[in-house]
Structures are given as structure tokens and as C-alpha cells.
Enzyme design. Structure first.
Site, PDB file in Angstrom:
ATOM      1  N   ASP A 192     105.814  88.662  -4.116  1.00  0.00           N
ATOM      2  CA  ASP A 192     105.986  89.117  -2.738  1.00  0.00           C
ATOM      3  C   ASP A 192     107.465  89.264  -2.376  1.00  0.00           C
ATOM      4  OD1 ASP A 192     105.322  90.041  -0.279  1.00  0.00           O
ATOM      5  OD2 ASP A 192     104.508  88.176   0.502  1.00  0.00           O
TER       6      ASP A 192
ATOM      7  N   SER B  27     108.868  87.644   8.408  1.00  0.00           N
ATOM      8  CA  SER B  27     108.823  87.843   6.963  1.00  0.00           C
ATOM      9  C   SER B  27     110.051  88.590   6.482  1.00  0.00           C
ATOM     10  CB  SER B  27     107.583  88.644   6.568  1.00  0.00           C
ATOM     11  OG  SER B  27     106.543  87.796   6.196  1.00  0.00           O
TER      12      SER B  27
ATOM     13  N   HIS C 133     105.418  92.608   1.058  1.00  0.00           N
ATOM     14  CA  HIS C 133     104.426  93.020   2.053  1.00  0.00           C
ATOM     15  C   HIS C 133     105.078  93.624   3.293  1.00  0.00           C
ATOM     16  CE1 HIS C 133     105.003  88.893   3.853  1.00  0.00           C
ATOM     17  NE2 HIS C 133     104.816  89.568   4.959  1.00  0.00           N
TER      18      HIS C 133
END
Length: 371
Positions: free
Chosen positions: A142, A221, A111
Site C-alpha cells: 500500500d 492516508s 490506495h
């Protein structure tokens, strides 16, 4: 899947292009550790931007005995690992990544890269942005790998530890670029292991996640969750937000993809340019949620079944309603996906189901999902 595993459901209209800075994910929880009404946010991108696999070692760190030793340990770990954490600009979004090898491969979240194919990477050691290109993005877990197109004089690949040896209570540091604040470090402990979290029906379900109390903010992230032996044990991916507090972040609830999953998938991406083995268990069924008394979700009904697949070979058939897998209650499509995320291909697992309102059990040898 453990009791109390949080479930994520996507909130329509609230996710940004790269599922990062503005994205909220509703969190539901069951069991003793319920976190009712919380929201999970992909920790991903904070908004506008301002060859060989990594070595693996046991993830056990010596415990410092006094506060001075603990501080020294923190500073040593930061010095060891922070040079391996980079800032990734993908279009108008910003995230983090970890240098994987000396050939310039970098692991991050899918993402974070979004739909982009080309990126700019800034090393923690400074200097001009370096161009990079996408190797592969594996949305189902992911995870993504990009590669620098120009190699600097010296790279600092991270050492990935054995996340299977991670224990609850272990001290960890989270390193990344939260809110565009590059090379930031937070600290906490491992709060739980083996969590399965789902972004909602039809979305990715991530298994075997490491839960941590270290702060995970937008921009973290793709960064590094690190133990006191200077080993990366996970890639921070999700953080929690509480709608009852106006959407403010719920402190102490973050999730990271374990290092064992990262290295398993990243090695395939680097060698083959894609994932060839998913490592994800399947039953070989297509299901739909059924409602019980009070119109509450009461199970996952088999709508279609793969011929000669795991479920069919165990005697299940269309119309059966799955109510539990491996001892975990199944109330809907999402909870079945979460239960499967905690299992492994070729593992024998007990499935409980209803047929004509009579309860049955079957021993099913799980298959492997296609990559």
C-alpha cells in the site's frame, strides 16, 4: 507478529474506487489485546477534491520536562514538518503525501492514487495546484511514489527517522488533509509496534506497522506520522471504526507504515521505476483454511508446495496443516499471512503442523516474495 494483532477482512460492496472515503474493513483481533467487533477503515481519500532518498536519522526525541516546553516542541515540529505534507487530488478523490526529495518525488499510499496516473498536488505553503505523474504504486505494501512534473522554486523534503528505534509511549503528531481540511495536525502516542494487519483473505497484509493513538481520519492516508525530533517515522494508512457504535470511528486506533519500509521501497521505485526487492517473507506454499470441531477455523492446509522452496526443503508436503509459525497461532489463510508479515527473508523460523493428525515441528529458512 505480536499477540493481539488485528486482522482486517474486506466488507463486500463498501469500498470506494480508491478504497478511501467509504471503505470499511472488518477488524478481528486475538490474544490479550482483542478489539472484538471493530472495523478498520483505510484512512485514504476523503471524497471529492475541494532522485535522492530522504535522509534518515535516529528517531529518539528529547522529552520536554514542563508543559510550556511541550507546547514549544509541538509548534516547532509543526513548523518543521508541515511544509513537507501535500494534498493529492486523484480524480474525484483526495489524500495526502509527503515530499521525499528535492527532485519532486512524493510518497503516499497506493490506495490514495488508485488507478490514476496523473494528479494535482497542492503544497502546504499554498499556491496553485502542481501537476504530478505516477512513478509506481506497490499494492502489496500500500505504498506509492508520484513526481511533480513542474518544480516550484523551493521544496521542503521531509526527514525520515529510524522507525526501528520507535518505542511505545513516544509522543507523535499526525499531519495530513483529513476530510479535505488541509494541513491538519493531531497528536497522540505510539501505542504499539510490530503490528501486522490484513485486509482479508486474498488482500494485502501489511507487516511491522506502527500503531498510534493520534487521530487518523479519511484524507490522512499518505500523510506523516512525526516524532518530536521533526522526523517522519511512518505513513498513516489505516484507522479503526466500531460497528457497535453505528460505524463511528473508534478513537485511538490507527496504523502507519514504518519509515524503514517506506524508504526501502521508495528508493527502489525512484531508481528502477518499480519494486525489485519486496522484503517480504514466504514459505513457498499455497494454502487453504481447514475447519475443526465446531466448524471453527483450525489451520492452513498446504494445497500446493514450491519444489525446492523453503517449506519443501524443510520436509513439509501437501496435506500438512500449518497450525503455528514463529510461535504465532495459525488458524486460517489470513493468520498465516499475518504471521509471515512479521518475519524477514532468510530468517529461520519454526513451523508447527499436523500430519495425519500427529503434531510436528520444522525449522524453515524463509524465502523472499517476488516483487
Amino acid at each position: 507478529m505480536n499477540p493481539g494483532i488485528p486482522r482486517l477482512s474486506r466488507l463486500s460492496g463498501e469500498l470506494g474506487r480508491s478504497r478511501g472515503s467509504g471503505g470499511s474493513l472488518a477488524l478481528r483481533a486475538g490474544g490479550a489485546a482483542a478489539l472484538c467487533g471493530a472495523l478498520l477503515l483505510l484512512a485514504g481519500c476523503s471524497g471529492p477534491a475541494s532522485g535522492s532518498s530522504a535522509p534518515q536519522q535516529p528517531a529518539t526525541a528529547p522529552a520536554p520536562t514542563v508543559s510550556g516546553e511541550l507546547q514549544d516542541s509541538y509548534q516547532r515540529v509543526v513548523g518543521d514538518v508541515l511544509p513537507s505534507v501535500v494534498e493529492i487530488s486523484a480524480g474525484d478523490a483526495l489524500g495526502s503525501g509527503v515530499i521525499y526529495d528535492e527532485e519532486g518525488h512524493i510518497v503516499t499510499n497506493a490506495h490514495v492514487v488508485g488507478d490514476a496516473k496523473e494528479f494535482e498536488v497542492v503544497l502546504a505553503t499554498g499556491g496553485e495546484a502542481i501537476p504530478a505523474r505516477l512513478v509506481f504504486a506497490y499494492q502489496k505494501q500500500d505504498l506509492a511514489v508520484i513526481r511533480l512534473t513542474e518544480l516550484p522554486n523551493r521544496l521542503h523534503p521531509a526527514t525520515f527517522g529510524d522507525s526501528r528505534a520507535v518505542e511505545v509511549g513516544q509522543i507523535v503528531l499526525a499531519m495530513g488533509n483529513p476530510l479535505g481540511l488541509n494541513s491538519s495536525v493531531t497528536q497522540g502516542i505510539v501505542s504499539a509496534v510490530g503490528r501486522s494487519v490484513s485486509e482479508g483473505e486474498g488482500e494485502a497484509t501489511l507487516g511491522d506497522m506502527v500503531q498510534t493513538s493520534a487521530d487518523i481520519n479519511p484524507g490522512n492516508s499518505g500523510g506523516a506520522l512525526v516524532n518530536l525530533s521533526s522526523q517522519v517515522i511512518g505513513i498513516p494508512t489505516l484507522a479503526a471504526r466500531n460497528p457497535q457504535m453505528g460505524g463511528d470511528q473508534a478513537p485511538g486506533i490507527g496504523f502507519a507504515i514504518p519509515a524503514a519500509t517506506v524508504t526501502f521501497l521508495a528508493d527502489q521505485m525512484i531508481e528502477n521505476g518499480r519494486v525489485t526487492e519486496s522484503g517480504r517473507a514466504v514459505l513457498g506454499v499455497t494454502v487453504r483454511t481447514v475447519l475443526g470441531d465446531g466448524f471453527e477455523p483450525a489451520g492452513a492446509a498446504i494445497a500446493e508446495i514450491t519444489e525446492d522452496g523453503p517449506a519443501a526443503s524443510a520436509g513439509l508436503r501437501p496435506g500438512d496443516v500449518i497450525t503455528a509459525l514463529a510461535g504465532e497461532p495459525v488458524t486460517d489463510v489470513v493468520s498465516l499471512a499475518e504471521a509471515l508479515a512479521g518475519q524477514r527473508p532468510n530468517q529461520e523460523t519454526e513451523v508447527e503442523y499436523l500430519r495425519n493428525e500427529e503434531r510436528h515441528t520444522a525449522q524453515v529458512t524463509l524465502g523472499e516474495a517476488s516483487a
